[in-house]
Design an enzyme around this catalytic site. Structure first.
Site, PDB file in Angstrom:
ATOM      1  N   ASP A  14      79.227  73.452  10.614  1.00  0.00           N
ATOM      2  CA  ASP A  14      78.295  73.025   9.574  1.00  0.00           C
ATOM      3  C   ASP A  14      77.612  71.715   9.975  1.00  0.00           C
ATOM      4  O   ASP A  14      78.285  70.773  10.430  1.00  0.00           O
ATOM      5  CB  ASP A  14      79.095  72.824   8.271  1.00  0.00           C
ATOM      6  CG  ASP A  14      78.214  72.650   7.055  1.00  0.00           C
ATOM      7  OD1 ASP A  14      77.452  73.571   6.740  1.00  0.00           O
ATOM      8  OD2 ASP A  14      78.306  71.587   6.404  1.00  0.00           O
ATOM      9  N   GLU A  21      75.219  74.959  13.503  1.00  0.00           N
ATOM     10  CA  GLU A  21      74.092  74.856  12.575  1.00  0.00           C
ATOM     11  C   GLU A  21      73.331  73.571  12.917  1.00  0.00           C
ATOM     12  O   GLU A  21      73.835  72.468  12.717  1.00  0.00           O
ATOM     13  CB  GLU A  21      74.574  74.786  11.118  1.00  0.00           C
ATOM     14  CG  GLU A  21      73.384  74.791  10.156  1.00  0.00           C
ATOM     15  CD  GLU A  21      73.692  74.256   8.760  1.00  0.00           C
ATOM     16  OE1 GLU A  21      73.042  74.695   7.812  1.00  0.00           O
ATOM     17  OE2 GLU A  21      74.570  73.378   8.629  1.00  0.00           O
TER      18      GLU A  21
HETATM   19  C1  GLC Z   1      75.030  73.407   5.467  1.00  0.00           C
HETATM   20  C2  GLC Z   1      75.448  74.592   4.631  1.00  0.00           C
HETATM   21  C3  GLC Z   1      75.013  74.353   3.213  1.00  0.00           C
HETATM   22  C4  GLC Z   1      75.683  73.104   2.709  1.00  0.00           C
HETATM   23  C5  GLC Z   1      75.409  71.919   3.627  1.00  0.00           C
HETATM   24  C6  GLC Z   1      76.325  70.780   3.339  1.00  0.00           C
HETATM   25  O1  GLC Z   1      73.666  73.278   5.558  1.00  0.00           O
HETATM   26  O2  GLC Z   1      74.898  75.754   5.171  1.00  0.00           O
HETATM   27  O3  GLC Z   1      75.326  75.441   2.385  1.00  0.00           O
HETATM   28  O4  GLC Z   1      75.207  72.802   1.423  1.00  0.00           O
HETATM   29  O5  GLC Z   1      75.625  72.243   4.974  1.00  0.00           O
HETATM   30  O6  GLC Z   1      77.622  71.076   3.768  1.00  0.00           O
END
Ligand code: GLC
Length: 476
Positions: free
Chosen positions: A184, A228
Site C-alpha cells: 500500500d 501501489e
Molecule cells: C491506498 C489504498 C486505499 C487507502 C489508502 C490509504 O491507496 O488503496 O484504499 O485508502 O492507500 O491506506
C-alpha cells in the site's frame, strides 16, 4: 517463467465479497466458501485487501495489529483454512501490507511512541489525500503527519524499529504460506525534507524494497510483491520493479486512461517500454477498490457496458499480468446513489460530501436470488441496489452472453505472452498480436472488416468489427 509474470490476479475486498456468518459484513470463511467461483473463473491468484485488526476508519487500511485477523473477518485459523483451500485449488494468495501508516489505535501510537511516527513542531503545507491539512496536533503541542485520515498516522521509516518490525511482519505472513504482498502507498514511506512541496517517490524508499526482496527471495516458491505507486511517471514507477526490488507495480496510467485509441496506444507502449527496461512484467488494470467501476466510468448505460467489456478483452489480450477487481467480472456498475447516511469512506466524510468517495465500488457482491442481499448477509453494511438480480453470479452462469462468461472464456483462451507486435489497422482501431493471439479493439466510429472469424468477441460481430468492441482471433 515465474508465475507472476503472466498471472491474472483477482482482488478481493473482504468486507464486500462473501458473508459466511450472515452479519452483513464479508468475512474470511465467506471467501473460503466461494473460492470455487474464482477457480471456475480461471484466475491464477487472489489479492486480499486488509483483514487485520482495525477500527475500520479507512476500510481496514488503518491497521491496529498486523499479525491478527479482525474479529469481524474471523480468526487466524480462518485465514489458514482460506490459504489451504486456495492452494488446494491451485490459487496463489497475496495479502495487503500497509507500511506507510498504522491506525492511531496501534499500540505504538496509542502508547505515545511518537519517535516511530513523523512528528514535527511546525507543520508545513502538505495536504491529506482525503482532504484538509495533513497534520494534527498532539496533546504535547507537536504535530503528527497523516497523508490520509488523522486516524492513520504516518510511520517514521528513519527509525530502525519501524524497519525491523515490518521485516518481521513480512516473515510472519510468509511463514504462514502467503505467496506475496500488495504494498500500500509504496512510494510514500520515506518523507522528504519538510520544506519540499512534493511528498511522494523519494529515492530512499528503494533501499527498503531491496531489503524486502532479499526476504522474499529467502523463501521457496517464487514469492512476490506488487507496489501501489500512483501519480508517478512510468520511468519512475519502473524503479520499484528493478530486478533487486519488487516484482510488479500497478499500472495507474492504464486504469485512468480515457476510451481513446491514441491515448491507450501511447500508454500501452510507454508501459511496455518501462517494464522491459528493467525486465519486469507489464501489468494492466481497469478497476480496483478506490476507483469508479469501468461500466460507469466509460459512459452511462449501454455504451459504458459495451466499452467496459471491450476494455476487458483488450486488457486480457495484452502481454504480462492483469488484475481483476471483484464484481468487474459481473459488469457491476458504480452505485452512485448511496444515501449519505450509509456512506463510510473518509474521502466522502472529510470532503463534507463534495467528493463522492469510494463506497460505490465497494457494495457487497450479488451471488444469487432475486432480491437483496442476493446471497450476501442480511442488512449488508452497504445496501445493494434492488435491481441487481440480473448481475448475480447465479444468473450470469446461466447466460452464455453474460459478462461473467466473457471473462471465463477470455481466461480459458488467454495465452500468457511476453511481447506484443502492432499490426496496421484503420483509424480508431488498435490491432496487435501476441505469441498466439491477434487482438483488435475498435474504439472509433466506423466498422472494420475482420480478417478472420474471432474466437471471442466482447459484443456480437458479423464479418465486421463494430465500434466499442474487441475481438480475439487465433494467429495463423
Ligand atoms: C491506498 C489504498 C486505499 C487507502 C489508502 C490509504 O491507496 O488503496 O484504499 O485508502 O492507500 O491506506
Amino acid at each position: 517463467m515465474e508465475w507472476w509474470r503472466t498471472a491474472i490476479i483477482y482482488q478481493i475486498y473482504p468486507r464486500s465479497f462473501a458473508d459466511a456468518n450472515g452479519d452483513g459484513v464479508g468475512d474470511l470463511p465467506g471467501i473460503t466458501a466461494r473460492l470455487d467461483h474464482l477457480a471456475d473463473l480461471g484466475v491464477d491468484a487472489l489479492w486480499l485487501s486488509p483483514f487485520y485488526r482495525s477500527p475500520m476508519v479507512d476500510g481496514g487500511y488503518d491497521v491496529a495489529d498486523y499479525r491478527d485477523v479482525d474479529p469481524v473477518f474471523g480468526t487466524l485459523a480462518d485465514f489458514d483454512a482460506l490459504l489451504a483451500r486456495a492452494h488446494g485449488l491451485g490459487l496463489r494468495v497475496i495479502v495487503d501490507i500497509v507500511p506507510n501508516h498504522t491506525s492511531s489505535a496501534h499500540p505504538w501510537f496509542a502508547s505515545g511512541l511518537h519517535d516511530r511516527y513523523v512528528v514535527s513542531d511546525t507543520p508545513n503545507q502538505w495536504q491529506s489525500l482525503f482532504g484538509g491539512p495533513a497534520w494534527t496536533q498532539l496533546p504535547d503541542g507537536s504535530w503528527y503527519l497523516h497523508l490520509f485520515d488523522p486516524a492513520q498516522p504516518d510511520l517514521n521509516w528513519g527509525n530502525p524499529d519501524v524497519r525491523a518490525e515490518f521485516d518481521d511482519i513480512l516473515r510472519f505472513w510468509l511463514d504462514r504460506g502467503v505467496d506475496g504482498f500488495r504494498v500500500d502507498v509504496a512510494h510514500g514511506l520515506v518523507k522528504p525534507d519538510i520544506a519540499e512541496l512534493s511528498v511522494f517517490d523519494q529515492d530512499g524508499v528503494h533501499e527498503i524494497y531491496r531489503g524486502w526482496r532479499k526476504i522474499l527471495d529467502s523463501y521457496p516458491g517464487e514469492r512476490m510483491a506488487v507496489a501501489e505507486v500512483f501519480d508517478t511517471a512510468p520511468d519512475r514507477v519502473a524503479r520499484y520493479v528493478a530486478a533487486d526490488e519488487l516484482h510488479q507495480a500497478f499500472n495507474f496510467d492504464f486504469l485512468e486512461a480515457p476510451w481513446d485509441p491514441d491515448e491507450l496506444r501511447r500508454i500501452i507502449d510507454a508501459s511496455l517500454a518501462a517494464a522491459a527496461g528493467v525486465g519486469a512484467p507489464p501489468t494492466w488494470v481497469i478497476s480496483n477498490h478506490d476507483r469508479h467501476r469501468p461500466v460507469t466510468r466509460f459512459g452511462d448505460g449501454i455504451p459504458g457496458r459495451r466499452r467496459a467489456r471491450a476494455a476487458a478483452l483488450l486488457m486480457l489480450g495484452l502481454p504480462g499480468s492483469a488484475y481483476i477487481y471483484q464484481g468487474e467480472e459481473l459488469g457491476l456498475p458504480e452505485v452512485l446513489d448511496l444515501p449519505a447516511e450509509v456512506r463510510v469512506d473518509p474521502q466522502f466524510i472529510r470532503s463534507g460530501g463534495t467528493a463522492l468517495g469510494r463506497d460505490g465500488c465497494r457494495v457487497p457482491l450479488p451471488w444469487e436470488g432475486d432480491t437483496p442481499p442476493f446471497g450476501f448477509g442480511a442488512g449488508s453494511w452497504l445496501p445493494q441496489p434492488a435491481d441487481w438480480a440480473a448481475f448475480t453470479v447465479e444468473a450470469q452462469r446461466a447466460d452464455a452472453d453474460s459478462t461473467l462468461n466473457l471473462y471465463r472464456n477470455a481466461l480459458r483462451l488467454r495465452r500468457p505472452a511476453a511481447t506484443l507486435t502492432w499490426r496496421s489497422a484503420p483509424d480508431g482501431v488498435l490491432c496487435f498480436e501476441t505469441d498466439r493471439l491477434l487482438v483488435a479493439a475498435n474504439l472509433g466510429g466506423s466498422a472494420f472488416t475482420l480478417p478472420r472469424e474471432p474466437v471471442l468477441a466482447s459484443s456480437p460481430v458479423g464479418g465486421t468489427l463494430p465500434p466499442d468492441t474487441t475481438v480475439w482471433m487465433e494467429k495463423d
